[in-house]
Design a protein around this motif. Structure first.
Motif, PDB file in Angstrom:
ATOM      1  N   HIS A   1       0.842  -1.207   0.000  1.00  0.00           N
ATOM      2  CA  HIS A   1       0.000   0.000   0.000  1.00  0.00           C
ATOM      3  C   HIS A   1       0.875   1.254   0.000  1.00  0.00           C
ATOM      4  N   LEU A   2       1.977   1.222   0.741  1.00  0.00           N
ATOM      5  CA  LEU A   2       2.897   2.363   0.765  1.00  0.00           C
ATOM      6  C   LEU A   2       3.491   2.596  -0.626  1.00  0.00           C
ATOM      7  N   HIS A   3       3.822   1.514  -1.332  1.00  0.00           N
ATOM      8  CA  HIS A   3       4.334   1.651  -2.702  1.00  0.00           C
ATOM      9  C   HIS A   3       3.254   2.178  -3.647  1.00  0.00           C
ATOM     10  N   ALA A   4       2.012   1.781  -3.428  1.00  0.00           N
ATOM     11  CA  ALA A   4       0.907   2.301  -4.247  1.00  0.00           C
ATOM     12  C   ALA A   4       0.722   3.801  -4.008  1.00  0.00           C
ATOM     13  N   LEU A   5       0.866   4.227  -2.752  1.00  0.00           N
ATOM     14  CA  LEU A   5       0.780   5.662  -2.448  1.00  0.00           C
ATOM     15  C   LEU A   5       1.917   6.419  -3.115  1.00  0.00           C
ATOM     16  N   GLU A   6       3.115   5.825  -3.116  1.00  0.00           N
ATOM     17  CA  GLU A   6       4.266   6.440  -3.781  1.00  0.00           C
ATOM     18  C   GLU A   6       3.983   6.598  -5.277  1.00  0.00           C
ATOM     19  N   LYS A   7       3.423   5.579  -5.886  1.00  0.00           N
ATOM     20  CA  LYS A   7       3.104   5.635  -7.315  1.00  0.00           C
ATOM     21  C   LYS A   7       2.070   6.724  -7.597  1.00  0.00           C
ATOM     22  N   GLN A   8       1.045   6.791  -6.760  1.00  0.00           N
ATOM     23  CA  GLN A   8       0.002   7.804  -6.937  1.00  0.00           C
ATOM     24  C   GLN A   8       0.593   9.210  -6.796  1.00  0.00           C
ATOM     25  N   ALA A   9       1.461   9.398  -5.810  1.00  0.00           N
ATOM     26  CA  ALA A   9       2.103  10.702  -5.619  1.00  0.00           C
ATOM     27  C   ALA A   9       3.019  11.026  -6.793  1.00  0.00           C
ATOM     28  N   VAL A  42       8.806  13.268  -4.910  1.00  0.00           N
ATOM     29  CA  VAL A  42       8.328  12.133  -4.116  1.00  0.00           C
ATOM     30  C   VAL A  42       9.518  11.229  -3.836  1.00  0.00           C
ATOM     31  N   ARG A  43       9.698  10.863  -2.569  1.00  0.00           N
ATOM     32  CA  ARG A  43      10.767   9.934  -2.188  1.00  0.00           C
ATOM     33  C   ARG A  43      10.215   8.921  -1.196  1.00  0.00           C
ATOM     34  N   LEU A  44      10.648   7.683  -1.332  1.00  0.00           N
ATOM     35  CA  LEU A  44      10.332   6.641  -0.368  1.00  0.00           C
ATOM     36  C   LEU A  44      11.650   6.122   0.177  1.00  0.00           C
ATOM     37  N   GLU A  45      11.879   6.351   1.456  1.00  0.00           N
ATOM     38  CA  GLU A  45      13.092   5.877   2.127  1.00  0.00           C
ATOM     39  C   GLU A  45      12.665   5.022   3.302  1.00  0.00           C
ATOM     40  N   GLY A  46      12.907   3.730   3.196  1.00  0.00           N
ATOM     41  CA  GLY A  46      12.446   2.817   4.231  1.00  0.00           C
ATOM     42  C   GLY A  46      10.932   2.825   4.257  1.00  0.00           C
ATOM     43  N   ASN A  47      10.381   3.112   5.417  1.00  0.00           N
ATOM     44  CA  ASN A  47       8.922   3.196   5.562  1.00  0.00           C
ATOM     45  C   ASN A  47       8.411   4.621   5.472  1.00  0.00           C
ATOM     46  N   ALA A  48       9.267   5.558   5.112  1.00  0.00           N
ATOM     47  CA  ALA A  48       8.881   6.974   5.096  1.00  0.00           C
ATOM     48  C   ALA A  48       8.648   7.459   3.665  1.00  0.00           C
ATOM     49  N   LEU A  49       7.426   7.868   3.389  1.00  0.00           N
ATOM     50  CA  LEU A  49       7.085   8.466   2.098  1.00  0.00           C
ATOM     51  C   LEU A  49       7.101   9.979   2.281  1.00  0.00           C
ATOM     52  N   MET A  50       7.952  10.645   1.504  1.00  0.00           N
ATOM     53  CA  MET A  50       8.097  12.091   1.616  1.00  0.00           C
ATOM     54  C   MET A  50       7.622  12.758   0.335  1.00  0.00           C
ATOM     55  N   LEU A  51       6.689  13.665   0.483  1.00  0.00           N
ATOM     56  CA  LEU A  51       6.150  14.440  -0.638  1.00  0.00           C
ATOM     57  C   LEU A  51       6.515  15.895  -0.353  1.00  0.00           C
ATOM     58  N   GLU A  52       7.481  16.407  -1.100  1.00  0.00           N
ATOM     59  CA  GLU A  52       8.104  17.681  -0.752  1.00  0.00           C
ATOM     60  C   GLU A  52       8.037  18.689  -1.893  1.00  0.00           C
ATOM     61  N   ALA A  60      -1.552  16.078   0.616  1.00  0.00           N
ATOM     62  CA  ALA A  60      -1.874  16.069   2.043  1.00  0.00           C
ATOM     63  C   ALA A  60      -2.587  14.769   2.432  1.00  0.00           C
ATOM     64  N   ILE A  61      -3.496  14.335   1.586  1.00  0.00           N
ATOM     65  CA  ILE A  61      -4.207  13.070   1.849  1.00  0.00           C
ATOM     66  C   ILE A  61      -3.228  11.899   1.795  1.00  0.00           C
ATOM     67  N   LEU A  62      -2.357  11.907   0.795  1.00  0.00           N
ATOM     68  CA  LEU A  62      -1.378  10.827   0.658  1.00  0.00           C
ATOM     69  C   LEU A  62      -0.384  10.817   1.813  1.00  0.00           C
ATOM     70  N   ARG A  63       0.039  11.997   2.274  1.00  0.00           N
ATOM     71  CA  ARG A  63       0.952  12.067   3.429  1.00  0.00           C
ATOM     72  C   ARG A  63       0.316  11.437   4.662  1.00  0.00           C
ATOM     73  N   ARG A  64      -0.942  11.736   4.869  1.00  0.00           N
ATOM     74  CA  ARG A  64      -1.631  11.199   6.046  1.00  0.00           C
ATOM     75  C   ARG A  64      -1.752   9.677   5.963  1.00  0.00           C
ATOM     76  N   LYS A  65      -2.162   9.168   4.808  1.00  0.00           N
ATOM     77  CA  LYS A  65      -2.261   7.719   4.627  1.00  0.00           C
ATOM     78  C   LYS A  65      -0.897   7.056   4.825  1.00  0.00           C
TER      79      LYS A  65
END
Length: 161
Positions: free
Chosen positions: A15-23, A54-64, A124-129
């Motif tokens: 799910h985290l990877h899906a959020l990364e893809k969406q972002a 958009v960056r995914l590092e470990g379990n942290a999805l960062m949208l900056e 903002a929605i993706l960051r929260r999820k």
């Protein structure tokens, strides 16, 4: 139990990877919009310098958000300079999932602001999820370590958290 925890971990990692893809799709849409619109603008003063990554590092999805500008050194060589924009405006709970739009508007011309609002609202929605998924993955890790200690006959030490 270990096998069930692996399955749960896989669900949340996927799910985290899906959020990364969406972002990432939002970032591409914003970049395409910016490039297209910047080409029809006259002069540098009306250019959008705001970027979204958009960056995914470990379990942290960062949208900056950050600002990218072109600069010239003394010899005339062009290079880019990046200035990251801090997310501020904490909520009552101490965590804000969205950027202050006024901070973003400092680096975006009037013509791009609707798209900035649209992308930041999605982000903002993706960051929260992503935050919830990350918290669950951290808790799963703690539970997995706890169970390993129990299986080894050790007296588990309580994690801080």
């Amino acid at each position: 139990m270990q096998e069930q925890l692996k399955e749960v971990r896989t669900v949340f990692e996927n799910h985290l990877h899906a959020l990364e893809k969406q972002a990432g799709e939002s970032a591409i849409r914003f970049e395409n919009f910016t490039v297209r619109e910047n080409t029809i603008r006259a002069g540098w003063k009306d250019q959008n310098t705001l970027k979204f990554r958009v960056r995914l590092e470990g379990n942290a999805l960062m949208l900056e958000w950050y600002r990218r500008i072109w600069i010239r050194d003394g010899s005339g060589k062009r290079d880019t300079q990046h200035t990251y924009i801090r997310k501020r405006g904490k909520s009552k709970g101490g965590n804000s999932y969205s950027y202050d739009l006024e901070d973003l508007f400092k680096y975006s011309p009037e013509w791009s602001r609707d798209m900035v609002v649209e992308v930041e609202s999605e982000a903002a929605i993706l960051r929260r999820k992503a935050r919830y998924c990350s918290s669950i993955l951290v808790s799963l890790g703690r539970l997995e370590r706890y169970l390993v200690q129990l299986d080894a006959g050790e007296v588990p030490v309580e994690d801080e958290g």
